[in-house]
Design a protein around this motif. Structure first.
Motif, PDB file in Angstrom:
ATOM      1  N   LEU A 696       0.828  -1.202   0.000  1.00 29.87           N
ATOM      2  CA  LEU A 696       0.000   0.000   0.000  1.00 29.87           C
ATOM      3  C   LEU A 696       0.863   1.253   0.000  1.00 29.87           C
ATOM      4  O   LEU A 696       0.548   2.254  -0.673  1.00 29.87           O
ATOM      5  CB  LEU A 696      -0.914  -0.026   1.230  1.00 29.87           C
ATOM      6  CG  LEU A 696      -2.124   0.907   1.222  1.00 29.87           C
ATOM      7  CD1 LEU A 696      -3.016   0.652   0.015  1.00 29.87           C
ATOM      8  CD2 LEU A 696      -2.923   0.721   2.518  1.00 29.87           C
ATOM      9  N   GLY A 697       1.992   1.205   0.724  1.00 36.74           N
ATOM     10  CA  GLY A 697       2.914   2.341   0.727  1.00 36.74           C
ATOM     11  C   GLY A 697       3.503   2.582  -0.656  1.00 36.74           C
ATOM     12  O   GLY A 697       3.666   3.737  -1.082  1.00 36.74           O
ATOM     13  N   ALA A 698       3.822   1.507  -1.368  1.00 32.19           N
ATOM     14  CA  ALA A 698       4.334   1.655  -2.732  1.00 32.19           C
ATOM     15  C   ALA A 698       3.288   2.302  -3.627  1.00 32.19           C
ATOM     16  O   ALA A 698       3.592   3.168  -4.472  1.00 32.19           O
ATOM     17  CB  ALA A 698       4.740   0.294  -3.286  1.00 32.19           C
ATOM     18  N   LEU A 699       2.032   1.892  -3.466  1.00 33.05           N
ATOM     19  CA  LEU A 699       0.955   2.487  -4.261  1.00 33.05           C
ATOM     20  C   LEU A 699       0.797   3.973  -3.945  1.00 33.05           C
ATOM     21  O   LEU A 699       0.660   4.799  -4.864  1.00 33.05           O
ATOM     22  CB  LEU A 699      -0.351   1.732  -3.976  1.00 33.05           C
ATOM     23  CG  LEU A 699      -1.621   2.312  -4.607  1.00 33.05           C
ATOM     24  CD1 LEU A 699      -1.519   2.367  -6.124  1.00 33.05           C
ATOM     25  CD2 LEU A 699      -2.846   1.494  -4.189  1.00 33.05           C
ATOM     26  N   LEU A 712       2.970   4.361   6.483  1.00 34.86           N
ATOM     27  CA  LEU A 712       2.732   2.959   6.166  1.00 34.86           C
ATOM     28  C   LEU A 712       4.052   2.194   6.075  1.00 34.86           C
ATOM     29  O   LEU A 712       4.221   1.116   6.665  1.00 34.86           O
ATOM     30  CB  LEU A 712       1.975   2.827   4.832  1.00 34.86           C
ATOM     31  CG  LEU A 712       0.525   3.337   4.805  1.00 34.86           C
ATOM     32  CD1 LEU A 712       0.002   3.394   3.376  1.00 34.86           C
ATOM     33  CD2 LEU A 712      -0.365   2.422   5.653  1.00 34.86           C
ATOM     34  N   LEU A 713       5.000   2.770   5.357  1.00 30.16           N
ATOM     35  CA  LEU A 713       6.293   2.110   5.162  1.00 30.16           C
ATOM     36  C   LEU A 713       7.093   2.083   6.466  1.00 30.16           C
ATOM     37  O   LEU A 713       7.744   1.081   6.796  1.00 30.16           O
ATOM     38  CB  LEU A 713       7.076   2.821   4.060  1.00 30.16           C
ATOM     39  CG  LEU A 713       6.426   2.759   2.668  1.00 30.16           C
ATOM     40  CD1 LEU A 713       7.076   3.763   1.721  1.00 30.16           C
ATOM     41  CD2 LEU A 713       6.541   1.350   2.090  1.00 30.16           C
ATOM     42  N   VAL A 730      13.319   0.975  -0.715  1.00 28.71           N
ATOM     43  CA  VAL A 730      13.349   1.696  -1.987  1.00 28.71           C
ATOM     44  C   VAL A 730      12.196   2.695  -2.062  1.00 28.71           C
ATOM     45  O   VAL A 730      12.358   3.837  -2.503  1.00 28.71           O
ATOM     46  CB  VAL A 730      13.306   0.696  -3.158  1.00 28.71           C
ATOM     47  CG1 VAL A 730      12.999   1.410  -4.467  1.00 28.71           C
ATOM     48  CG2 VAL A 730      14.618  -0.056  -3.257  1.00 28.71           C
ATOM     49  N   ASN A 731      11.002   2.288  -1.614  1.00 36.75           N
ATOM     50  CA  ASN A 731       9.861   3.200  -1.688  1.00 36.75           C
ATOM     51  C   ASN A 731       9.977   4.324  -0.654  1.00 36.75           C
ATOM     52  O   ASN A 731       9.607   5.473  -0.944  1.00 36.75           O
ATOM     53  CB  ASN A 731       8.555   2.413  -1.484  1.00 36.75           C
ATOM     54  CG  ASN A 731       8.095   1.750  -2.766  1.00 36.75           C
ATOM     55  OD1 ASN A 731       7.519   2.401  -3.645  1.00 36.75           O
ATOM     56  ND2 ASN A 731       8.356   0.456  -2.888  1.00 36.75           N
ATOM     57  N   LEU A 732      10.504   4.000   0.528  1.00 36.25           N
ATOM     58  CA  LEU A 732      10.700   5.058   1.523  1.00 36.25           C
ATOM     59  C   LEU A 732      11.748   6.043   1.033  1.00 36.25           C
ATOM     60  O   LEU A 732      11.600   7.275   1.208  1.00 36.25           O
ATOM     61  CB  LEU A 732      11.123   4.434   2.859  1.00 36.25           C
ATOM     62  CG  LEU A 732      11.067   5.340   4.087  1.00 36.25           C
ATOM     63  CD1 LEU A 732       9.676   5.964   4.253  1.00 36.25           C
ATOM     64  CD2 LEU A 732      11.440   4.541   5.344  1.00 36.25           C
ATOM     65  N   SER A 734      12.264   6.751  -2.059  1.00 35.56           N
ATOM     66  CA  SER A 734      11.583   7.533  -3.102  1.00 35.56           C
ATOM     67  C   SER A 734      10.744   8.636  -2.469  1.00 35.56           C
ATOM     68  O   SER A 734      10.698   9.774  -2.975  1.00 35.56           O
ATOM     69  CB  SER A 734      10.701   6.604  -3.938  1.00 35.56           C
ATOM     70  OG  SER A 734      10.085   7.315  -4.974  1.00 35.56           O
ATOM     71  N   VAL A 735      10.083   8.318  -1.350  1.00 32.29           N
ATOM     72  CA  VAL A 735       9.298   9.346  -0.640  1.00 32.29           C
ATOM     73  C   VAL A 735      10.217  10.483  -0.197  1.00 32.29           C
ATOM     74  O   VAL A 735       9.888  11.682  -0.362  1.00 32.29           O
ATOM     75  CB  VAL A 735       8.581   8.707   0.566  1.00 32.29           C
ATOM     76  CG1 VAL A 735       7.995   9.803   1.472  1.00 32.29           C
ATOM     77  CG2 VAL A 735       7.492   7.752   0.110  1.00 32.29           C
ATOM     78  N   GLU A 736      11.373  10.142   0.380  1.00 28.57           N
ATOM     79  CA  GLU A 736      12.299  11.174   0.843  1.00 28.57           C
ATOM     80  C   GLU A 736      12.766  12.031  -0.331  1.00 28.57           C
ATOM     81  O   GLU A 736      12.826  13.266  -0.250  1.00 28.57           O
ATOM     82  CB  GLU A 736      13.509  10.523   1.536  1.00 28.57           C
ATOM     83  CG  GLU A 736      13.167   9.686   2.762  1.00 28.57           C
ATOM     84  CD  GLU A 736      12.533  10.510   3.874  1.00 28.57           C
ATOM     85  OE1 GLU A 736      12.549  11.760   3.816  1.00 28.57           O
ATOM     86  OE2 GLU A 736      11.985   9.914   4.811  1.00 28.57           O
ATOM     87  N   ARG A 737      13.141  11.386  -1.434  1.00 28.94           N
ATOM     88  CA  ARG A 737      13.604  12.134  -2.619  1.00 28.94           C
ATOM     89  C   ARG A 737      12.555  13.126  -3.090  1.00 28.94           C
ATOM     90  O   ARG A 737      12.841  14.297  -3.351  1.00 28.94           O
ATOM     91  CB  ARG A 737      13.861  11.154  -3.772  1.00 28.94           C
ATOM     92  CG  ARG A 737      15.242  10.554  -3.845  1.00 28.94           C
ATOM     93  CD  ARG A 737      15.330   9.667  -5.079  1.00 28.94           C
ATOM     94  NE  ARG A 737      14.894  10.383  -6.268  1.00 28.94           N
ATOM     95  CZ  ARG A 737      14.337   9.824  -7.340  1.00 28.94           C
ATOM     96  NH1 ARG A 737      14.095   8.525  -7.357  1.00 28.94           N
ATOM     97  NH2 ARG A 737      14.005  10.551  -8.381  1.00 28.94           N
TER      98      ARG A 737
END
Length: 898
Positions: A696-699, A712-713, A730-732, A734-737
């Motif tokens: 869900l975090g990736a979505l 979520l992550l 990787v998704n976390l 991406s969120v930071e970036r």
């Protein structure tokens, strides 16, 4: 070469006769032909040609040598068991005769008559007619018996086709040659009788009796005696009788224009098939009333009572004979059928055979003349009547929405436009005419009900079939008839399919899992259910699989039967096989997509492998298979959640992520993930819960809802390991970036990179390097980003190649190298399009448009970016679509200021 033994022995090559002047050589050839392609011992040949004065071996060899020269050096060979004559397919008339007889077995009358007429035409006289002595007595007797059997079967077929006039001369000659053969005499009597020559038929009987008494001292057999008695008491038909047996026309008949037009054609036999309650009888009766004037000699009708209690065709023919003025028809089925054909041969009649159980019940009732029109209805598809009798098939389906609502309105005596819920009622009745008529009747007899009231009652699936009952009309009872008469395997399959509740239909692989059989067997079972009109064939899907579906009301009935037939553990076991087969196929599809280098992100549910040949056929195009089974996956996740099988549930939910991501099915991604997340929390499945939080975090990250993605992550991360942890990191990162913290993302990428290197997953390593390069790009460290991309291994995997091209293109765009960016983004569009990666096609179009704007080609840029907005919205990338729209607005403002 051509060899003839059905008459005088003959041989020819390319149409030129080969004369064998030696009687010995002719006898040798005949014996070799009787044993064609098998070694014939030398003593058998010597006995046949020389009798009790056998020649020396040298003399036999000399004669065989000359025979070999006459036929050609490669035709007669010496084998360990004797001499062998090579005869190829189609060269020997006796072999062709036997092949035609074999092909005729089990065929319809028209095909039997054609094949056996061709077979009988091969005979030029008695077999081996000019062969001296008794060398082949047994073979001659065998062929003569086959000839007589073929003549009898041909006569039966031609009598069934009302072609008695063509038979009498041939049968009379055969009876004269074989006066003691009672079957031939019986057939001759029947042919004479049907040709209107009753006196001649009686004379033939008397002659046969005289011969049998004189030669054998016996009376004729039972069949001849009964036929004689029937002819004696037979009455002349009364041509003035004009039956009119059609049932009343259907009240408020609606729609079916295409089917009525098809029936208006000139095909003498029409077969209407479809599921119970779909309106087969209604269509047939309505058309019959429309067309009755075209058949001035009357209409015959019978309800054949389907498979529940099928009427005997002999009883139907008795009814028809009475209706046509014959008070004492003969007793046998064949005789009654022949009499019926005689009665109607010069008439123009309409014959409606309703609710037939199959072709075998119908064939004796066919008139044998194109002057009459026959309409047959039934649940089966009548393939035999289509193939054997040339019937025109009319496959009846449910009514389309507009016609369905109109039918309810007409039955209920309400204006279709007065109550919009009428359309909802029609939809809930699945367009099935029986259900629509019941719904209309319930509204008509309950003035206080609105269509909205009835729709509300029908909305409850578990009560819907209970609501669709009115007096003696009952949708469930109609389905029950078809279900009750299924053989055991098909009935079991019907019940197990009721467990699935799949919105997109089903393919043979899932039936194989439910039934624990091979995929090919599953396909056969589905075809038999389709023949019984309990599932509907949909044709091949994009992956090449044949798909089937339930009509909605039949689906509800199947679910009821499943609940009644199986307890909860049995249902879970059956569905578990379906879940585990899907998981194995999804793993295999991703493995093929990633060229066997990908370690899938999945749970611990077992995998159930299908047979390799079937897997290879299904997964020739892995993404096409996943696309075809997308709605199957949605249904399976829901069923696993209902059963509390959480390990299967969240594993299934993960198996769709790759497809959802590249095709933009973000609503499916969210729905399946939330469903699995709730199931895991209900069962306290912490591992599954963490996996669903990551998914869900990736979505949320893809949809740029970073404030929702981060918690979520972060919540899931402490309990994660392996690939699940890599995906979360990787998704976390991406969120930071994407929230302006590119530097903070580097530590997360570094940890992910270390875990990937430990795993040995080459595609995952390549993609993680691409993602890390994005962080360097955000920090303006373009050379470091390009160095990372240069180190991405060349794996030949489309996803990796696309990701590398996107990163390089974005760097080029940031550097202002618009020509290079244009080239790279164009390549992304081409590659992603080839892989059916709709998300990256949209991203590539965005990049192409921005590069064109940078090159000053604004008109082209606007066109491409407008297309990018449409594509982004189509795959759920609404944030990207808004960003592109803002870019276009800014571009327009720059132009206005310029």
């Amino acid at each position: 070469m051509d060899f003839g033994v059905l008459g005088r022995l003959s041989v020819s090559r390319d149409g030129e006769a080969i004369e064998l002047t030696s009687a010995k050589q002719r006898t040798l050839l005949a014996v070799l032909l009787a044993g064609a392609n098998r070694p014939v011992p030398p003593d058998r040949l010597a006995d046949a040609a020389w009798g009790e004065a056998p020649p020396s071996p040298a003399t036999l060899r000399w004669h065989v040598h000359h025979l070999r020269q006459a036929l050609g050096g490669d035709r007669v060979t010496r084998e360990p068991g004797g001499y062998l004559l090579i005869v190829r397919d189609g060269e020997l008339d006796a072999a062709r005769f036997e092949e035609l007889c074999a092909r005729a077995a089990g065929s319809g009358p028209a095909e039997v008559a054609r094949l056996l007429s061709e077979a009988m035409g091969l005979w030029r006289g008695p077999a081996y007619a000019d062969l001296p002595g008794d060398a082949l007595t047994e073979e001659v007797a065998r062929l003569e018996e086959l000839r007589l059997l073929a003549a009898e079967q041909r006569a039966e077929a031609m009598l069934a086709l009302d072609r008695a006039d063509e038979l009498t001369a041939d049968l009379a000659a055969l009876v004269a040659a074989h006066p003691l053969r009672e079957r031939l005499r019986e057939l001759l009597m029947r042919a004479l009788r049907l040709a209107g020559r009753r006196a001649d038929a009686l004379r033939v009987h008397q002659e046969g009796r005289d011969v049998l008494v004189a030669e054998l001292g016996i009376e004729p057999g039972r069949r001849l005696r009964e036929l004689h008695e029937e002819i004696l008491r037979e009455e002349d038909p009364v041509p003035a009788v004009r039956p009119a047996q059609l049932p009343p026309d259907v009240y408020a008949f609606t729609g079916r224009a295409a089917e009525l037009d098809a029936m208006d054609g000139d095909a003498p036999l029409v077969v209407i098939s479809g599921a119970g309650g779909v309106g087969k009888t209604g269509l047939a009766v309505h058309w019959a009333h429309r067309a009755a004037h075209r058949y001035p000699d009357g209409q015959l009708y019978v309800d054949l009572r389907g498979q529940a209690d099928p009427l005997d065709p002999a009883d139907v023919l008795e009814r028809f004979s009475h209706a046509l003025g014959v008070t004492r028809p003969p007793s046998g089925l064949d005789e009654r059928s022949a009499l019926f054909r005689s009665l109607v041969r010069d008439r123009r009649m309409l014959i409606l055979l309703d609710n037939a159980s199959g072709a075998a019940q119908v064939r004796p009732l066919l008139p044998g003349t194109a002057r009459c029109r026959v309409v047959v209805t039934g649940r089966r598809r009548f393939d035999g009547l289509v193939a054997g009798e040339g019937a025109k098939p009319v496959q009846l389906d449910v009514l389309p929405q507009g016609e369905a609502a109109a039918l309810v309105a007409r039955i209920a005596s309400r204006e279709p436009s007065a109550e919009r819920p009428l359309s909802r009622v029609a939809e809930l009745c699945d367009g099935l005419p029986l259900a629509l008529r019941i719904a209309g009747a319930r509204l008509a007899t309950r003035p206080g009900w609105t269509a909205e009231d009835l729709a509300g009652r029908l909305e409850e699936e578990r009560r819907r079939l209970d609501e669709l009952r009115a007096g003696d009309l009952d949708v469930r009872a109609g389905f029950e008839l078809g279900y009750r008469h299924l053989p055991a395997p098909e009935r079991t399959l019907f019940e197990r399919l009721g467990l699935l509740d799949l919105p997109g239909g089903f393919a043979p692989w899932i039936v194989a899992a439910l039934m624990d059989v091979q995929v090919e067997q599953a396909g056969d079972l589905l075809e038999r259910l389709a023949d019984a009109q309990l599932v509907q064939p949909l044709g091949a899907d994009p992956s090449g699989q044949e798909r089937y579906r339930f009509h909605d009301l039949i689906r509800l009935f199947a679910r009821e039967r499943a609940t009644a037939a199986m307890d909860a553990p049995a249902r879970a076991a059956v569905l578990g096989r379906a879940f585990e087969t899907f998981l194995a196929l999804a793993d295999e599809a991703y493995s093929r997509d990633y060229l066997d280098g990908f370690i899938p992100f999945h749970g611990d549910a077992p995998r159930r492998r299908a047979e390799p040949e079937a897997v290879a056929r299904m997964l020739g195009d892995p993404l096409a298979w996943l696309e075809a089974e997308r709605r199957t996956l949605t249904g399976l996740v829901a069923r696993a959640a209902e059963l509390g099988m959480t390990t299967h549930c969240w594993d299934l939910a993960l198996s769709g992520v790759r497809l959802y991501e590249i095709s933009g099915y973000l609503d499916d991604w969210r729905a399946t993930t939330l469903l699995a997340l709730r199931a895991c929390r209900t069962k306290s499945d912490r591992r599954g819960e963490n996996a669903m939080l990551v998914s869900l975090g990736a979505l949320e990250t893809i949809e740029r809802r970073y404030d929702q993605a981060r918690p979520l992550l972060t919540e899931a991360l402490p309990g994660l390991s392996g690939h699940t942890r890599i995906l979360a990191l990787v998704n976390l990162a991406s969120v930071e970036r994407r929230t302006g913290r590119a530097a903070e993302s580097l530590a997360l990428y570094d940890e992910a990179l270390a875990l990937v290197r430990e795993s040995g997953d080459a595609p995952a390593l390549a993609l993680t390097l691409c993602f890390l390069s994005g962080a360097y790009e955000d920090l303006g460290r373009y050379e470091a980003a390009e160095d990372l991309l240069a180190g991405v291994p060349a794996l030949g995997i489309g996803r990796v190649e696309i990701e590398v091209a996107i990163r390089l293109a974005k760097i080029a765009l940031r550097r202002g190298d618009h020509a290079r960016a244009y080239e790279l983004f164009s390549a992304v569009v081409d590659k992603a399009g080839g892989w059916r990666d709709r998300v990256n096609v949209a991203m590539g179009k965005e990049g192409v448009g921005k590069a064109l704007a940078g090159l000053g080609r604004r008109r082209e840029a606007v066109e491409v970016l407008t297309e990018a907005i449409r594509l982004s919205a189509a795959v759920g990338e609404n944030a990207r679509a808004l960003e592109i729209r803002n870019f276009l607005d800014a571009l327009a403002g720059d132009r206005a200021r310029g």
